[in-house]
Write an enzyme that holds these catalytic residues in place. Structure first.
Site, short mmCIF file in Angstrom:
data_model
loop_
_atom_site.label_atom_id
_atom_site.label_comp_id
_atom_site.label_asym_id
_atom_site.label_seq_id
_atom_site.Cartn_x
_atom_site.Cartn_y
_atom_site.Cartn_z
N HIS A 63 0.81 -1.22 0.00
CA HIS A 63 0.00 0.00 0.00
C HIS A 63 0.84 1.26 0.00
O HIS A 63 1.89 1.34 0.64
CB HIS A 63 -1.03 -0.02 1.14
CG HIS A 63 -0.48 0.08 2.53
ND1 HIS A 63 -0.28 1.27 3.16
CD2 HIS A 63 -0.13 -0.89 3.42
CE1 HIS A 63 0.16 1.05 4.38
NE2 HIS A 63 0.27 -0.25 4.56
N ASP A 164 6.05 2.07 6.90
CA ASP A 164 4.77 1.37 6.71
C ASP A 164 3.98 2.19 5.69
O ASP A 164 3.40 3.20 6.03
CB ASP A 164 4.04 1.27 8.05
CG ASP A 164 2.63 0.70 7.93
OD1 ASP A 164 2.25 0.25 6.85
OD2 ASP A 164 1.92 0.73 8.95
N GLU A 194 -5.13 1.56 2.55
CA GLU A 194 -5.01 0.37 3.40
C GLU A 194 -5.23 0.73 4.86
O GLU A 194 -5.87 -0.01 5.62
CB GLU A 194 -3.63 -0.28 3.23
CG GLU A 194 -3.48 -1.65 3.89
CD GLU A 194 -3.00 -1.62 5.33
OE1 GLU A 194 -3.01 -2.68 5.99
OE2 GLU A 194 -2.62 -0.53 5.83
N GLU A 195 -4.70 1.89 5.25
CA GLU A 195 -4.71 2.27 6.67
C GLU A 195 -6.11 2.53 7.21
O GLU A 195 -6.32 2.62 8.41
CB GLU A 195 -3.82 3.50 6.90
CG GLU A 195 -2.33 3.27 6.61
CD GLU A 195 -1.64 2.32 7.59
OE1 GLU A 195 -2.32 1.84 8.51
OE2 GLU A 195 -0.44 2.05 7.41
N ASP A 217 3.92 -6.04 3.55
CA ASP A 217 3.66 -4.99 4.54
C ASP A 217 4.69 -5.14 5.66
O ASP A 217 5.51 -6.04 5.65
CB ASP A 217 2.22 -5.11 5.08
CG ASP A 217 1.62 -3.74 5.42
OD1 ASP A 217 2.37 -2.85 5.86
OD2 ASP A 217 0.41 -3.58 5.25
N HIS A 302 3.67 2.81 13.19
CA HIS A 302 2.74 3.94 13.30
C HIS A 302 3.27 5.09 14.15
O HIS A 302 2.52 5.96 14.57
CB HIS A 302 1.35 3.51 13.79
CG HIS A 302 0.55 2.84 12.71
ND1 HIS A 302 -0.82 2.71 12.74
CD2 HIS A 302 0.93 2.26 11.55
CE1 HIS A 302 -1.23 2.08 11.65
NE2 HIS A 302 -0.18 1.78 10.92
#
Lengths: 333, 354
Positions: A63, A164, A194-195, A217, A302
């Site tokens: 992504h 990410d 995606e998130e 990922d 994150h």
């Protein structure tokens, strides 16, 4: 390798606003693919090779989007309140810096509170962009920002915002450049959103109707104190067995493990209790497809300073190239 | 022990943790093969069995679905010769200490789930319920044997043996939802000698306990005109409200709510009353929490209904159902199926949802 990851991580691309990162990736892969196209959800799709006898139609997804912030309200004094786009964790906010898509920069801080041991909710944070009033504020409701954090080369390991999943995008780009001979029709999809729930991968999987799906990922690791999970940074790419939203097809797990052994690539098995990947969307598309995921171990997922090990990345590249270049045998144990 | 009871004992003795349904699927395939005209396994592992209509040309189709997967555990970490675990589906960690489990490694290994003793764990108040970080499986194997034969990602199933309690009740793990698989089997037996006006797909779905994977994908593949999910529901237990639970052994439930098509709800009630079959109405205001959730929104949408079998002690190694209720669910399905005519689809749904 590092240069590509550095380039990709520094481009802002929150969920739903992936055009800048998409155009960058499109320019890089153009010489290596017959054609690229962008679908209605903004996914970038590149086809490599055609299906030979015994070959499969394989969808590979990474992504492009990263977690971000979206402006919800502007205070009279020009302070900007915001909401999250994807899994933004309040503990990583105070003292951080952000950059808006229009180039405006700002610093994050929070309302005053007495209980310093408690983490405040996102609603109590704001971005200060140096404006003196609401009128003077150059950002508006609905504007988007991402963490502003430069790429840090620590030698064997690197740190940046948006590893990410830009390291997954880099992995896919380098695989496209390396796969010379494959019996498969390879459909590389740089996915959007995606998130916020694998929205790009959901529609891409439906339209491409592949035989097999693989997501690339990052995965959190267990080598930090207090986390019970046996995936460590620097011990090789992780082959996903399951996460919260997805149980990888056991036959796909076996195929990946078998190939890793044959190629002598160090690898780990991943059982994850938080989060999921685009593989979850691929698995239940149409009549269903066998699906799995290859993960790059990542610390501090994150946060504005995520960290990966370049050896893990290099091994993931060897493994993925190998997986896609040979005949695929899906057998259960 | 009657046929269905012994089939259930066989079903409950086989592992089939979500995502790893192979062993139980094989047992169901063998049982359904003589009762159906065509059988295949979907790309994600669900079992599709077709009873073909005797009407030539285009005819409507009905899908009846029960999930065959069960909750279980998975190896998450191996340290000090002990196995640390996580759940597959909703397993309350409070029920685990002291349970016998089977680890599906290089071969099957028996182990026992244990927890650290309160008295010896510092900084932890005594008497609290353990979480997964305090639970582990001891297999008695040496660290070397474990390293060679058990790996992260291996599944773990409950090892509790199925037991008939009294002569009316059955107890064991995975009755959620093997009880409903048995009900579908009762139905297939009942309609064996009938000529059907509709095509009937009997489906044993995978991975309901984690995210209704099988219901999503089978409904898309088979494209039924109507879908019915059979699943277990909460039976009355001491201390539970009587409006959210249903008496054990006193009949099935017929769902009502946003996930249930009102015309199907009315139809099933009528069919139940015609054969004096006891039932309760189960309100499902927030969605049914069953395969019907995924079936309803597949492709352009499918009218769906849920039939519930009351079950006590849900998601424990010793769930409990009344054998009678399993037979009732099967008989109700059979009654509905054998009264369907080629015009039923139009007459049922002519007025839309109302």
């Amino acid at each position: 390798m590092k240069e590509l990851i550095k380039q990709l991580t520094q481009i802002p691309g929150p969920s739903g606003y992936e055009s800048a990162i998409r155009e960058t990736i499109r320019e890089i892969i153009k010489p290596y693919v017959r054609e690229t196209r962008v679908d209605a959800m903004g996914n970038l799709i590149a086809q490599v090779g055609t299906k030979a006898p015994g070959g499969m139609r394989v969808m590979v997804a990474a992504h492009m989007d990263e977690i971000g912030l979206i402006v919800s309200h502007i205070e009279k004094k020009g302070l900007v309140r915001f909401s999250n786009l994807g899994g933004v964790l309040p503990r990583y906010l105070a003292g951080g810096r952000v950059v808006f898509l229009n180039g405006t920069r700002g610093v994050i801080n929070s309302d005053r509170h007495d209980e310093v041991s408690k983490i405040q909710p996102i609603s109590q944070f704001f971005i200060d962009i140096g404006a003196i009033s609401e009128k003077d504020c150059p950002v508006k409701i609905g504007d988007l920002a991402v963490f502003d954090r430069e790429f840090l080369d620590l030698g064997k390991r690197v740190s940046s915002k948006a590893l990410d999943d830009r390291c997954g995008c880099a992995l896919m780009i380098e695989t496209i450049q390396r796969v010379k001979q494959s019996p498969h029709e390879l459909l590389f999809v740089f996915c959007t959103q995606e998130e916020v729930g694998s929205r790009g991968a959901t529609t891409a999987a439906y339209q491409l109707d592949a035989d097999l799906g693989i997501a690339l990922d990052v995965t959190p690791v267990g080598d930090i104190l207090g986390v019970k999970m046996q995936v460590n940074l620097g011990e090789g790419p992780a082959i996903k067995v399951r996460d919260v939203g997805h149980i990888a097809d056991p036959a796909v797990v076996n195929w990946m493990v078998r190939t890793a052994r044959e190629l002598k690539v160090p690898h780990q098995l991943e059982v994850l209790d938080v989060g999921s990947t685009d593989a979850r969307a691929m698995q239940i598309s149409r009549g269903g497809m066998p699906s799995g995921a290859l993960s790059i171990p990542c610390r501090y997922v994150h946060s504005p300073s995520e960290m990966i090990d370049m050896d893990d990345y290099a091994h993931a590249l060897t493994l993925l190239t190998g997986l896609l270049s040979r005949e695929i045998k899906l057998e259960k144990k | 022990m009657n046929q269905i009871e012994s089939f259930l004992h066989e079903l409950l003795s086989a592992p089939g943790v979500a995502g790893f349904e192979g062993p139980v699927c094989e047992i169901i395939r063998k049982r359904w093969e003589p009762l159906t005209d065509e059988i295949h396994i979907s790309r994600v592992g669900s079992l599709h069995a077709l009873r073909r209509s005797s009407i030539p040309g285009k005819r409507p189709s009905l899908m009846i679905a029960a999930h065959m997967d069960a909750i279980g555990l998975m190896v998450k970490d191996i340290r000090d010769g002990l196995i640390w675990i996580t759940s597959m589906g909703g397993v309350d960690p409070r029920i685990l200490p002291g349970q016998l489990v089977t680890i599906h490694g290089a071969r099957e290994y028996t182990g026992v789930v244990q927890m650290l003793p309160d008295r010896l764990v510092k900084h932890q108040p005594a008497g609290g319920a353990p979480g997964y970080s305090q639970l582990f499986v001891d297999t008695g194997l040496s660290a070397n044997e474990i390293q060679a034969n058990i790996h992260i990602g291996d599944v773990i199933s409950f090892a509790s043996a199925p037991t008939t309690l009294g002569d009316k009740y059955l107890s064991g793990h995975s009755l959620d939802n093997r009880a409903s698989v048995a009900a579908l089997t009762v139905c297939l037996e009942e309609i064996k000698d009938y000529r059907l006006q509709w095509d009937l797909w009997a489906v044993a779905t995978v991975q309901e306990e984690v995210r209704t994977v099988g219901a999503h994908t089978s409904t898309f593949e088979l494209k039924p005109d109507v879908g019915i999910a059979v699943d277990v529901t909460f039976a009355q237990e001491p201390g539970l409200s009587t409006y959210e639970t249903f008496p054990l052994g006193k009949g099935v439930t017929i769902g009502s709510g946003g996930n249930i098509h009102p015309a199907l709800h009315r139809e099933l009630k009528d069919r139940a009353e015609e054969i004096d079959l006891p039932y309760s109405i189960e309100t499902m205001p927030k969605g049914s929490g069953t395969d019907a959730m995924a079936m309803q929104i597949s492709s352009a949408g499918v009218p769906t209904l849920v039939i519930g079998i009351p079950l006590r002690y849900m998601h424990t190694p010793y769930e409990m159902v009344a054998l009678k209720d399993i037979h009732r669910a099967g008989r109700l399905l059979a009654r509905f199926i054998t009264t369907l005519t080629s015009g039923s689809l139009e007459s049922l749904f002519k007025g839309g949802a109302a």
